[in-house]
Design a protein around this motif. Structure first.
Motif, PDB file in Angstrom:
ATOM      1  N   ARG A 180      -5.126   8.395  -7.958  1.00  0.00           N
ATOM      2  CA  ARG A 180      -4.762   9.813  -8.046  1.00  0.00           C
ATOM      3  C   ARG A 180      -5.397  10.624  -6.920  1.00  0.00           C
ATOM      4  O   ARG A 180      -4.810  11.581  -6.408  1.00  0.00           O
ATOM      5  CB  ARG A 180      -5.188  10.374  -9.401  1.00  0.00           C
ATOM      6  CG  ARG A 180      -4.739  11.818  -9.643  1.00  0.00           C
ATOM      7  CD  ARG A 180      -5.167  12.293 -11.010  1.00  0.00           C
ATOM      8  NE  ARG A 180      -6.620  12.227 -11.160  1.00  0.00           N
ATOM      9  CZ  ARG A 180      -7.264  12.498 -12.296  1.00  0.00           C
ATOM     10  NH1 ARG A 180      -6.582  12.816 -13.376  1.00  0.00           N
ATOM     11  NH2 ARG A 180      -8.570  12.430 -12.345  1.00  0.00           N
ATOM     12  N   LYS A 181      -6.587  10.231  -6.513  1.00  0.00           N
ATOM     13  CA  LYS A 181      -7.279  10.936  -5.433  1.00  0.00           C
ATOM     14  C   LYS A 181      -6.770  10.532  -4.049  1.00  0.00           C
ATOM     15  O   LYS A 181      -7.209  11.093  -3.037  1.00  0.00           O
ATOM     16  CB  LYS A 181      -8.777  10.669  -5.525  1.00  0.00           C
ATOM     17  CG  LYS A 181      -9.438  11.284  -6.750  1.00  0.00           C
ATOM     18  CD  LYS A 181     -10.917  10.914  -6.827  1.00  0.00           C
ATOM     19  CE  LYS A 181     -11.570  11.514  -8.068  1.00  0.00           C
ATOM     20  NZ  LYS A 181     -12.991  11.099  -8.199  1.00  0.00           N
ATOM     21  N   GLY A 182      -5.864   9.575  -4.004  1.00  0.00           N
ATOM     22  CA  GLY A 182      -5.302   9.153  -2.723  1.00  0.00           C
ATOM     23  C   GLY A 182      -6.182   8.204  -1.943  1.00  0.00           C
ATOM     24  O   GLY A 182      -5.969   7.983  -0.742  1.00  0.00           O
ATOM     25  N   SER A 238       0.629   4.802  -9.058  1.00  0.00           N
ATOM     26  CA  SER A 238       1.136   5.706  -8.025  1.00  0.00           C
ATOM     27  C   SER A 238       2.410   6.405  -8.487  1.00  0.00           C
ATOM     28  O   SER A 238       2.577   7.611  -8.295  1.00  0.00           O
ATOM     29  CB  SER A 238       1.400   4.930  -6.729  1.00  0.00           C
ATOM     30  OG  SER A 238       0.221   4.347  -6.224  1.00  0.00           O
ATOM     31  N   LYS A 239       3.292   5.648  -9.113  1.00  0.00           N
ATOM     32  CA  LYS A 239       4.536   6.226  -9.637  1.00  0.00           C
ATOM     33  C   LYS A 239       4.229   7.239 -10.733  1.00  0.00           C
ATOM     34  O   LYS A 239       4.855   8.300 -10.803  1.00  0.00           O
ATOM     35  CB  LYS A 239       5.441   5.120 -10.175  1.00  0.00           C
ATOM     36  CG  LYS A 239       6.796   5.610 -10.650  1.00  0.00           C
ATOM     37  CD  LYS A 239       7.675   4.445 -11.090  1.00  0.00           C
ATOM     38  CE  LYS A 239       9.042   4.938 -11.550  1.00  0.00           C
ATOM     39  NZ  LYS A 239       9.897   3.789 -11.992  1.00  0.00           N
ATOM     40  N   LYS A 243       2.560   9.745  -6.417  1.00  0.00           N
ATOM     41  CA  LYS A 243       2.034   9.522  -5.074  1.00  0.00           C
ATOM     42  C   LYS A 243       2.561   8.213  -4.505  1.00  0.00           C
ATOM     43  O   LYS A 243       2.955   7.307  -5.247  1.00  0.00           O
ATOM     44  CB  LYS A 243       0.495   9.481  -5.094  1.00  0.00           C
ATOM     45  CG  LYS A 243      -0.181  10.820  -5.355  1.00  0.00           C
ATOM     46  CD  LYS A 243      -1.691  10.673  -5.299  1.00  0.00           C
ATOM     47  CE  LYS A 243      -2.389  12.017  -5.491  1.00  0.00           C
ATOM     48  NZ  LYS A 243      -2.191  12.903  -4.321  1.00  0.00           N
ATOM     49  N   LYS A 244       2.559   8.104  -3.191  1.00  0.00           N
ATOM     50  CA  LYS A 244       2.941   6.876  -2.534  1.00  0.00           C
ATOM     51  C   LYS A 244       1.778   5.897  -2.594  1.00  0.00           C
ATOM     52  O   LYS A 244       0.613   6.277  -2.402  1.00  0.00           O
ATOM     53  CB  LYS A 244       3.317   7.147  -1.072  1.00  0.00           C
ATOM     54  CG  LYS A 244       3.808   5.912  -0.329  1.00  0.00           C
ATOM     55  CD  LYS A 244       4.205   6.266   1.099  1.00  0.00           C
ATOM     56  CE  LYS A 244       4.688   5.035   1.848  1.00  0.00           C
ATOM     57  NZ  LYS A 244       5.067   5.363   3.258  1.00  0.00           N
ATOM     58  N   SER A 245       2.078   4.635  -2.881  1.00  0.00           N
ATOM     59  CA  SER A 245       1.018   3.625  -2.957  1.00  0.00           C
ATOM     60  C   SER A 245       0.314   3.491  -1.614  1.00  0.00           C
ATOM     61  O   SER A 245       0.968   3.399  -0.563  1.00  0.00           O
ATOM     62  CB  SER A 245       1.597   2.270  -3.364  1.00  0.00           C
ATOM     63  OG  SER A 245       2.114   2.307  -4.665  1.00  0.00           O
ATOM     64  N   ARG A 246      -1.006   3.486  -1.636  1.00  0.00           N
ATOM     65  CA  ARG A 246      -1.796   3.294  -0.420  1.00  0.00           C
ATOM     66  C   ARG A 246      -2.576   1.990  -0.564  1.00  0.00           C
ATOM     67  O   ARG A 246      -3.715   1.967  -1.017  1.00  0.00           O
ATOM     68  CB  ARG A 246      -2.736   4.472  -0.189  1.00  0.00           C
ATOM     69  CG  ARG A 246      -2.023   5.815  -0.037  1.00  0.00           C
ATOM     70  CD  ARG A 246      -2.986   6.880   0.434  1.00  0.00           C
ATOM     71  NE  ARG A 246      -3.433   6.620   1.791  1.00  0.00           N
ATOM     72  CZ  ARG A 246      -4.431   7.267   2.391  1.00  0.00           C
ATOM     73  NH1 ARG A 246      -5.086   8.230   1.730  1.00  0.00           N
ATOM     74  NH2 ARG A 246      -4.799   6.965   3.623  1.00  0.00           N
TER      75      ARG A 246
END
Length: 313
Positions: A180-182, A238-239, A243-246
Motif C-alpha cells: 500500500r505504501k508503494g 496491489s489490485k 496500485k500497480k505491482s512493484r
C-alpha cells in the motif's frame, strides 16, 4: 448442537461465532470475558465445572507464533500444551462427544522437505511454538488410545495453514502495508509457493466435523486448494489497493550476498529471514477433503484472499 469454544474472543473464535450462532448454542472459555453477541456465556479457565453440558468442544485457545521471537519458550508450553491437557481432561470427564483441537502445520514441520507436506510426515517441529503444539498432540493421542473414557468419542486434531480472514493480524497485514505504501518487493526472482487457509474454509471443515457422524478421528491438515506465490499475493494486494505491482526481480546471487552480509552485521535481511521469505511451504488438504467427501473447498484460494484483503481497507 451445544458447542464450547475456547479462545472464543480471538480472531478464529470471533469468526466461528458469526458463522454458527444462529444454528448452534455457543459457550466460550477465554481470559477475556467481554460479552459476545450470539454467545450464551463466556467462562474463565477456573470455571470449567460451571459450564453446562455441551456436545462439542472446539479448542482454539493458544499462544500464537511470535515471528519476532520475543516470547519466552515456557509460555508456549504453559499455554499450548498445558491448557490443551486441561481442556482435554475436562472433555474426557464430560458427556461431550466431539473434541476438535487446533494444532498447526508447524507442529509437523518448520520447513517442507519435498514438494508437499502430508499427514504421513514424521513430525519434526523447530522452536517452542511447534514443539508445544506437538506435545499437546501427543497427549491427546496417548489418551485417545489408552483411556477408556475416549472410547466412542470423536477426537480430531487439525493442523491448519496460516489462517486469514476479516480481523486477521500478522505477516499478511505487514505485507499489505508494504504494498500500500508503494514499497517495491525486491525478491521477485524467487517463485516460492505457500499454502494459506481462509477462515471460510476452516469454518466449513470444523462444522462438518461437528454435524457429521461418520468421519474418522484422526489428524488432518487444512488449507485452501491452491498455494500462492508471494508474487501472486503481491499482485492481489496491489489490485485491492488500486496500485500497480512493484516487484523487482533482483539477481538471486545479489540477494544471497546481501543476506550473508546482513547476518554478520545483524541487519533486517539475513540468511534466516531470506530463507523464510522465499522457501516453499505447500500443504496437502487431500485427506480432509476425502474424509468430508468433497472435491474442492467451498471458497477458492484467490476469492478467500480477496475477502481478507478487502477487510483491511
Amino acid at each position: 448442537m451445544n458447542i464450547l469454544i475456547t479462545g472464543i474472543n480471538g480472531f478464529v473464535g470471533s469468526n466461528f461465532t458469526k458463522d454458527w450462532n444462529k444454528k448452534h448454542t455457543l459457550y466460550g472459555v477465554d481470559i477475556n470475558q467481554t460479552p459476545k453477541t450470539g454467545v450464551e456465556k463466556i467462562f474463565t479457565w477456573k470455571q470449567l465445572s460451571k459450564i453446562p453440558p455441551v456436545d462439542v468442544i472446539v479448542h482454539l485457545a493458544g499462544k500464537a507464533h511470535d515471528t519476532k521471537n520475543r516470547s519466552e519458550a515456557q509460555v508456549y508450553f504453559d499455554v499450548n500444551t498445558g491448557l490443551t491437557q486441561k481442556i482435554f481432561d475436562y472433555f474426557l470427564r464430560s458427556d461431550a462427544r466431539t473434541f476438535i483441537f487446533f494444532s498447526s502445520v508447524k507442529a509437523a514441520a518448520d520447513s517442507v522437505q519435498g514438494e508437499v507436506l502430508t499427514e504421513e510426515v514424521i513430525p519434526h517441529p523447530i522452536g517452542p511454538y511447534g514443539e508445544s503444539k506437538i506435545r499437546a498432540e501427543e497427549y491427546i493421542l496417548k489418551a485417545r488410545n489408552q483411556d477408556s473414557r475416549a472410547k466412542n468419542k470423536n477426537i480430531y486434531i487439525l493442523r491448519p495453514c496460516m489462517i486469514h480472514g476479516p480481523g486477521n493480524k500478522g505477516n499478511l497485514n505487514l505485507l499489505y502495508s508494504v504494498v500500500r505504501k508503494g514499497i517495491p518487493w525486491p525478491l521477485g526472482s524467487y517463485e516460492n509457493l505457500r499454502s494459506f487457509c481462509s477462515i471460510d474454509n476452516i469454518s466449513y471443515v470444523v462444522e462438518q466435523l461437528i454435524v457429521k457422524e461418520n468421519i474418522a478421528s484422526d489428524i488432518y491438515h487444512v488449507g485452501d486448494d491452491e498455494p500462492l506465490s508471494t508474487n501472486e499475493l503481491i499482485g492481489l494486494i496491489s489490485k485491492s489497493v488500486g496500485k500497480k505491482s512493484r516487484i523487482w526481480k533482483l539477481p538471486k546471487g545479489l540477494m544471497d550476498t546481501a543476506a550473508r552480509v546482513g547476518s554478520v552485521l545483524h541487519l533486517p535481511l539475513n540468511k534466516d529471514r531470506l530463507q523464510k521469505l522465499t522457501e516453499n511451504y505447500v500443504v496437502s488438504n487431500d485427506k480432509i477433503k476425502h474424509a468430508l467427501g468433497i472435491d474442492r473447498m467451498p471458497v477458492s484460494t484467490k476469492e478467500g484472499m480477496r475477502k481478507t484483503l478487502e477487510s483491511f481497507r
